[in-house]
Enzyme design. Sequence first.
Site, PDB file in Angstrom:
ATOM      1  N   ASP A  89     -16.999  15.827  -9.780  1.00  0.00           N
ATOM      2  CA  ASP A  89     -15.635  16.978  -9.478  1.00  0.00           C
ATOM      3  C   ASP A  89     -16.615  18.426  -9.692  1.00  0.00           C
ATOM      4  O   ASP A  89     -17.358  18.483 -10.488  1.00  0.00           O
ATOM      5  CB  ASP A  89     -14.841  17.356 -10.423  1.00  0.00           C
ATOM      6  CG  ASP A  89     -12.938  16.039  -9.677  1.00  0.00           C
ATOM      7  OD1 ASP A  89     -13.535  14.907  -9.165  1.00  0.00           O
ATOM      8  OD2 ASP A  89     -12.200  15.645 -11.222  1.00  0.00           O
ATOM      9  N   HIS A 146     -20.687   9.544 -11.198  1.00  0.00           N
ATOM     10  CA  HIS A 146     -20.573   8.647 -10.558  1.00  0.00           C
ATOM     11  C   HIS A 146     -20.716   8.330  -9.504  1.00  0.00           C
ATOM     12  O   HIS A 146     -21.992   8.934  -9.116  1.00  0.00           O
ATOM     13  CB  HIS A 146     -18.654   8.316 -10.406  1.00  0.00           C
ATOM     14  CG  HIS A 146     -17.732   8.758 -11.257  1.00  0.00           C
ATOM     15  ND1 HIS A 146     -17.058   7.504 -11.905  1.00  0.00           N
ATOM     16  CD2 HIS A 146     -18.326  10.056 -12.709  1.00  0.00           C
ATOM     17  CE1 HIS A 146     -16.318   8.033 -13.370  1.00  0.00           C
ATOM     18  NE2 HIS A 146     -16.686   9.390 -13.415  1.00  0.00           N
ATOM     19  N   SER A 252     -23.196  21.500 -14.831  1.00  0.00           N
ATOM     20  CA  SER A 252     -24.943  21.506 -14.144  1.00  0.00           C
ATOM     21  C   SER A 252     -24.607  21.531 -13.246  1.00  0.00           C
ATOM     22  O   SER A 252     -23.727  21.390 -12.473  1.00  0.00           O
ATOM     23  CB  SER A 252     -25.678  20.026 -15.428  1.00  0.00           C
ATOM     24  OG  SER A 252     -26.278  21.358 -14.739  1.00  0.00           O
TER      25      SER A 252
END
Length: 287
Positions: A89, A146, A252
């Site tokens: 995200d 992921h 980050s």
Amino acid sequence: MDKVKIALQYIMPKHLLSRLVGKLAAAEMGSVTTAAINWFIKQYKIDMSEAAEPEATAYSCFNDFFTRALKPGIRPLCDDNDYIVHPVDGAVSQLGPIKEGRIFQAKGHDYSSLALLGDQADDAKRFEGGDFATIYLAPKDYHRIHMPIKGTLSKMTYVPGELFSVNPLTAENVPGLFARNERVVAIFETEIGPMAMVLVGATIVASIETVWAGTVTPPTGKKVFTWDYPTEGPNALTLEKGAEMGRFKLGSTVVMLFAKDALDEFADGVEPRSVTRMGQAFAKIED
């Protein structure tokens, strides 16, 4: 004001500050921790209805909150095998071709893929003429990373460096930002060739974790560390598309590199500043 913010980043003790924040984030302080988490949720408008544990009291320390899991099924995985998926995200910072070994950062700024990969020449050569994508994770975002595609881990590199903030303002003003900051490079072998997942550290991002090595904490210094992994046999580590591969403490940037002719085109709507949601279609694979 922007110039002042950038100037302060050059002079502030970024590593010391990050270590102090890391200790505080790992501390279990009961009601103090809960109050701080509630403040953070309100300040950054975090949608806790997506979290597997929506109540602040469920988290014993800030790190547990920062790396919170999502409810099962809240990020459905694109099941079209012609597409790789968003790994996180966040928001797309930049994306496009790697031209003559250079990666576009922002207007007036680029940096070399060789430097990004810790001066590992053999690794950089594998991505010549390929594509890159840079995604920024804000403090409000889900912080787990992921796999865009199924891959087998072949190498990890730890590159020491600075800890500048990696927000859009800094990306537009600090030359070679992502090749200057501390980072962990993971290279996977996939059906479309090699893929690099570069996890870039930042100010007050206390640590970077991977699912195979835990928190990556080589001795303090300026030395680059590398680890090679078997790609065949019982000790090979293969992660499925959509599987967690790492996480940040706070937020980050992730930089992805792909080999030449691996990708056909980015999915509709995927462009600089577009919002990303883990599991959605990111790019079409070359036929």
